[in-house]
Write a protein that holds these residues in place. Structure first.
Motif, PDB file in Angstrom:
ATOM      1  N   SER A 125       2.198  -3.576   8.365  1.00 14.21           N
ATOM      2  CA  SER A 125       1.663  -2.394   7.968  1.00 14.21           C
ATOM      3  C   SER A 125       2.249  -2.133   6.385  1.00 14.21           C
ATOM      4  O   SER A 125       1.664  -1.716   5.352  1.00 14.21           O
ATOM      5  CB  SER A 125       2.382  -1.076   8.615  1.00 14.21           C
ATOM      6  OG  SER A 125       1.550  -1.242   9.902  1.00 14.21           O
ATOM      7  N   MET A 126       3.350  -2.740   6.174  1.00 10.50           N
ATOM      8  CA  MET A 126       4.334  -2.610   4.863  1.00 10.50           C
ATOM      9  C   MET A 126       3.436  -3.614   3.793  1.00 10.50           C
ATOM     10  O   MET A 126       3.030  -3.110   2.744  1.00 10.50           O
ATOM     11  CB  MET A 126       5.676  -2.917   4.908  1.00 10.50           C
ATOM     12  CG  MET A 126       6.387  -1.720   5.556  1.00 10.50           C
ATOM     13  SD  MET A 126       8.093  -2.114   5.585  1.00 10.50           S
ATOM     14  CE  MET A 126       8.450  -1.903   3.795  1.00 10.50           C
ATOM     15  N   GLU A 127       3.051  -4.638   4.266  1.00 10.84           N
ATOM     16  CA  GLU A 127       2.301  -5.447   3.296  1.00 10.84           C
ATOM     17  C   GLU A 127       0.898  -5.034   3.190  1.00 10.84           C
ATOM     18  O   GLU A 127       0.496  -5.189   1.969  1.00 10.84           O
ATOM     19  CB  GLU A 127       2.202  -7.022   4.187  1.00 10.84           C
ATOM     20  CG  GLU A 127       3.493  -7.816   4.227  1.00 10.84           C
ATOM     21  CD  GLU A 127       4.282  -7.974   2.777  1.00 10.84           C
ATOM     22  OE1 GLU A 127       3.567  -8.178   1.736  1.00 10.84           O
ATOM     23  OE2 GLU A 127       5.459  -7.683   2.594  1.00 10.84           O
ATOM     24  N   ARG A 128       0.309  -4.408   4.313  1.00  7.97           N
ATOM     25  CA  ARG A 128      -1.288  -3.865   3.750  1.00  7.97           C
ATOM     26  C   ARG A 128      -0.944  -2.760   2.703  1.00  7.97           C
ATOM     27  O   ARG A 128      -1.843  -2.508   1.938  1.00  7.97           O
ATOM     28  CB  ARG A 128      -1.704  -3.394   5.039  1.00  7.97           C
ATOM     29  CG  ARG A 128      -2.246  -4.199   5.866  1.00  7.97           C
ATOM     30  CD  ARG A 128      -3.152  -3.863   7.095  1.00  7.97           C
ATOM     31  NE  ARG A 128      -2.372  -3.086   8.077  1.00  7.97           N
ATOM     32  CZ  ARG A 128      -1.821  -3.765   9.132  1.00  7.97           C
ATOM     33  NH1 ARG A 128      -2.146  -5.042   9.414  1.00  7.97           N
ATOM     34  NH2 ARG A 128      -1.271  -2.914  10.186  1.00  7.97           N
ATOM     35  N   LYS A 129       0.156  -2.080   2.897  1.00  4.43           N
ATOM     36  CA  LYS A 129       0.418  -0.813   1.876  1.00  4.43           C
ATOM     37  C   LYS A 129       0.580  -1.177   0.719  1.00  4.43           C
ATOM     38  O   LYS A 129       0.040  -0.925  -0.202  1.00  4.43           O
ATOM     39  CB  LYS A 129       1.511  -0.064   2.580  1.00  4.43           C
ATOM     40  CG  LYS A 129       1.751   1.335   1.786  1.00  4.43           C
ATOM     41  CD  LYS A 129       0.375   2.285   1.651  1.00  4.43           C
ATOM     42  CE  LYS A 129       0.867   3.486   1.055  1.00  4.43           C
ATOM     43  NZ  LYS A 129      -0.389   4.394   1.008  1.00  4.43           N
ATOM     44  N   ARG A 130       1.626  -2.379   0.589  1.00  6.21           N
ATOM     45  CA  ARG A 130       1.823  -2.825  -0.699  1.00  6.21           C
ATOM     46  C   ARG A 130       0.314  -3.480  -1.444  1.00  6.21           C
ATOM     47  O   ARG A 130       0.161  -3.424  -2.566  1.00  6.21           O
ATOM     48  CB  ARG A 130       2.793  -4.157  -0.570  1.00  6.21           C
ATOM     49  CG  ARG A 130       4.136  -3.620  -0.373  1.00  6.21           C
ATOM     50  CD  ARG A 130       5.276  -4.834  -0.394  1.00  6.21           C
ATOM     51  NE  ARG A 130       6.327  -4.467  -0.258  1.00  6.21           N
ATOM     52  CZ  ARG A 130       7.011  -4.844   0.666  1.00  6.21           C
ATOM     53  NH1 ARG A 130       6.455  -5.552   1.803  1.00  6.21           N
ATOM     54  NH2 ARG A 130       8.289  -4.326   0.999  1.00  6.21           N
ATOM     55  N   ALA A 131      -0.270  -3.964  -0.619  1.00  5.36           N
ATOM     56  CA  ALA A 131      -1.689  -4.574  -1.116  1.00  5.36           C
ATOM     57  C   ALA A 131      -2.460  -3.517  -1.376  1.00  5.36           C
ATOM     58  O   ALA A 131      -3.242  -3.428  -2.448  1.00  5.36           O
ATOM     59  CB  ALA A 131      -2.374  -5.522  -0.026  1.00  5.36           C
ATOM     60  N   ASP A 132      -2.704  -2.352  -0.736  1.00  3.82           N
ATOM     61  CA  ASP A 132      -3.433  -1.083  -1.062  1.00  3.82           C
ATOM     62  C   ASP A 132      -2.954  -0.530  -2.350  1.00  3.82           C
ATOM     63  O   ASP A 132      -3.887  -0.188  -3.187  1.00  3.82           O
ATOM     64  CB  ASP A 132      -3.305  -0.365   0.105  1.00  3.82           C
ATOM     65  CG  ASP A 132      -3.973  -0.402   1.555  1.00  3.82           C
ATOM     66  OD1 ASP A 132      -4.721  -1.400   1.144  1.00  3.82           O
ATOM     67  OD2 ASP A 132      -3.865   0.095   2.282  1.00  3.82           O
ATOM     68  N   LEU A 133      -1.680  -0.321  -2.448  1.00  2.00           N
ATOM     69  CA  LEU A 133      -1.051   0.128  -3.624  1.00  2.00           C
ATOM     70  C   LEU A 133      -1.473  -0.758  -4.988  1.00  2.00           C
ATOM     71  O   LEU A 133      -1.609  -0.168  -6.246  1.00  2.00           O
ATOM     72  CB  LEU A 133       0.322   0.474  -3.424  1.00  2.00           C
ATOM     73  CG  LEU A 133       0.804   1.332  -2.593  1.00  2.00           C
ATOM     74  CD1 LEU A 133       2.528   1.455  -2.481  1.00  2.00           C
ATOM     75  CD2 LEU A 133       0.321   2.885  -3.195  1.00  2.00           C
ATOM     76  N   ALA A 134      -1.314  -2.063  -4.907  1.00  2.00           N
ATOM     77  CA  ALA A 134      -1.478  -2.991  -5.985  1.00  2.00           C
ATOM     78  C   ALA A 134      -3.142  -2.938  -6.534  1.00  2.00           C
ATOM     79  O   ALA A 134      -3.398  -2.571  -7.367  1.00  2.00           O
ATOM     80  CB  ALA A 134      -1.318  -4.294  -5.381  1.00  2.00           C
ATOM     81  N   GLN A 135      -3.952  -2.746  -5.406  1.00  2.00           N
ATOM     82  CA  GLN A 135      -5.309  -2.680  -5.641  1.00  2.00           C
ATOM     83  C   GLN A 135      -5.594  -1.307  -6.171  1.00  2.00           C
ATOM     84  O   GLN A 135      -6.300  -1.303  -7.300  1.00  2.00           O
ATOM     85  CB  GLN A 135      -6.015  -2.703  -4.254  1.00  2.00           C
ATOM     86  CG  GLN A 135      -7.469  -2.478  -4.534  1.00  2.00           C
ATOM     87  CD  GLN A 135      -8.299  -3.751  -5.288  1.00  2.00           C
ATOM     88  OE1 GLN A 135      -7.922  -4.844  -5.473  1.00  2.00           O
ATOM     89  NE2 GLN A 135      -9.437  -3.558  -5.819  1.00  2.00           N
ATOM     90  N   ARG A 136      -4.961  -0.235  -5.783  1.00  2.00           N
ATOM     91  CA  ARG A 136      -5.130   0.901  -6.521  1.00  2.00           C
ATOM     92  C   ARG A 136      -4.841   1.063  -8.093  1.00  2.00           C
ATOM     93  O   ARG A 136      -5.286   1.570  -8.953  1.00  2.00           O
ATOM     94  CB  ARG A 136      -4.407   2.021  -5.766  1.00  2.00           C
ATOM     95  CG  ARG A 136      -4.819   3.548  -6.296  1.00  2.00           C
ATOM     96  CD  ARG A 136      -3.936   4.330  -5.217  1.00  2.00           C
ATOM     97  NE  ARG A 136      -4.041   4.230  -4.040  1.00  2.00           N
ATOM     98  CZ  ARG A 136      -3.639   4.997  -3.213  1.00  2.00           C
ATOM     99  NH1 ARG A 136      -2.494   5.722  -3.155  1.00  2.00           N
ATOM    100  NH2 ARG A 136      -3.698   4.806  -1.837  1.00  2.00           N
TER     101      ARG A 136
END
Length: 384
Positions: A125-136
């Motif tokens: 979940s933390m990796e998905r959140k990091r990816a989401d924030l990077a994409q944003r």
């Protein structure tokens, strides 16, 4: 393991049942690098403890002050930086899908959770959140870049010139990568009496501050011309503006200002610490004689710049440019092209063909020009 060996994960557990909270602490305590767990019983408590130090949030959907997706949505709003997982006793697939759609990174049912599953779910979940924030951040950067490009295009000049009287070409090449504006600037304005006014200028330095100052000076020049100001009166006003707007006292600006009379056969000019314009009259290619008129703006107080009065005749071409055109190297070595080298290129080409001339300068430089470049070529064919 819920975090790398060199990183201690801080986890906020929002759970009103002490037994369930104890179970989570026991399960995560089995990890190689156990997280720091902050336990709160309600959303109200979580508001105080939910700081940017919290990497992950585990939230139950049955709390004293909120329940269901309302509880999740409030946590998501409070913790946009953290990974949020739902940990609930409600085994409902539809609620799980809705929770993930609302923004949760995962949906876990308490009775199905064991140590390895919980640790893995948190890590993923933390990796998905990091990816989401990077994409944003990437999307925001792209939007900002497009907005800046539209803004910079809007600050580029559109010449005010009556059609048919003169040929006019301008080329503008900022030295900064992916920039549309630079400290160099140009503009052309024809006033109601038929006079044609041209400026090419160069703010020393390379960066957004210099670009902003160049825009300010160009717009001020256009405003002063339309208000009827010329000569030393105009230059002194620009000098005062430069001193007020520049970020440091070392910033100066060179200018070449030309005013072609209504008959289009004579030009009055001020070359203010600037490279001399090129002039073709009756087939003769040379620089404008008698330059410069005086020092750049922003160096000396109370300067009087001398005016150059140059006859043009019926057929002529005049090139105003910044030093980016003549400070290119020759063959990539230490020697610079210089004014004489530029004259030789024009003579070889049999005239001023602006695009071909710039391409040849870049070819001699053996690389893209590192300095900003602004050029204006204005010509008259006497048969018109």
């Amino acid at each position: 393991m819920t975090a790398p060996d060199n990183e201690t994960l801080t986890l906020l557990l929002i759970e009103d049942d002490a037994g369930d909270a104890f179970l989570v602490e026991e399960l995560l305590g089995e990890a190689n690098n156990p997280p720091k767990i902050i336990w709160v019983r309600s959303l109200a408590e979580s508001r105080v403890r939910l700081t940017t130090d919290v990497h992950c949030v585990l939230v139950d959907l049955s709390l004293p002050d909120a329940s269901g997706l309302e509880a999740l949505e409030q946590v998501l709003a409070m913790a946009p930086h953290a990974a949020v997982l739902v940990l609930t006793g409600l085994n409902d697939t539809h609620v799980g899908v809705a929770a993930v759609a609302a923004g949760a990174q995962d949906f876990l049912v308490k009775q199905d959770v064991e140590a390895r599953l919980l640790a893995r779910a948190i890590r993923y979940s933390m990796e998905r959140k990091r990816a989401d924030l990077a994409q944003r951040r990437l999307v925001e950067a792209e939007l900002l870049t497009k907005e800046n490009s539209r803004l910079e295009r809007g600050l580029l000049p559109v010449p005010l010139l009556a059609p048919g009287s003169l040929d006019h070409q301008a080329r503008y090449l900022p030295g900064r990568r992916r920039a549309l504006l630079a400290g160099d600037f140009w503009d052309t304005v024809q006033t109601p009496d038929g006079s044609v006014h041209v400026v090419v200028g160069d703010v020393c330095g390379h960066g957004p501050d210099e670009a902003a100052l160049g825009v300010a000076l160009r717009i001020a020049w256009r405003t002063l011309i339309l208000a009827g100001h010329t000569g030393n009166d105009l230059l002194r006003t620009l000098d005062s503006l430069l001193r007020l707007e520049r970020k440091s006292a070392e910033i100066f600006t060179t200018l070449c200002i030309a005013t072609i009379d209504p008959a289009l056969d004579r030009v009055r000019m001020h070359v203010v610490g600037h490279p001399p314009p090129l002039l073709i009259r009756d087939g003769v290619i040379d620089v404008v004689p008698g330059t410069p008129s005086g020092p750049p703006l922003g160096i000396f107080q109370n300067v009087e710049w001398s005016e150059l009065d140059v006859p043009l005749g019926g057929d002529w071409s005049m090139l105003l440019y910044t030093d980016g055109l003549i400070e290119a190297t020759v063959g990539g070595g230490p020697d610079l092209l210089g004014t004489e080298g530029l004259l030789n290129l024009v003579r070889e080409q049999g005239g001023i063909h602006l695009d071909r001339l710039i391409e040849k300068v870049i070819e001699l430089n053996r690389d893209a020009l590192s300095d900003d470049l602004a050029t204006v070529l204005i010509s008259r064919n006497g048969e018109r």
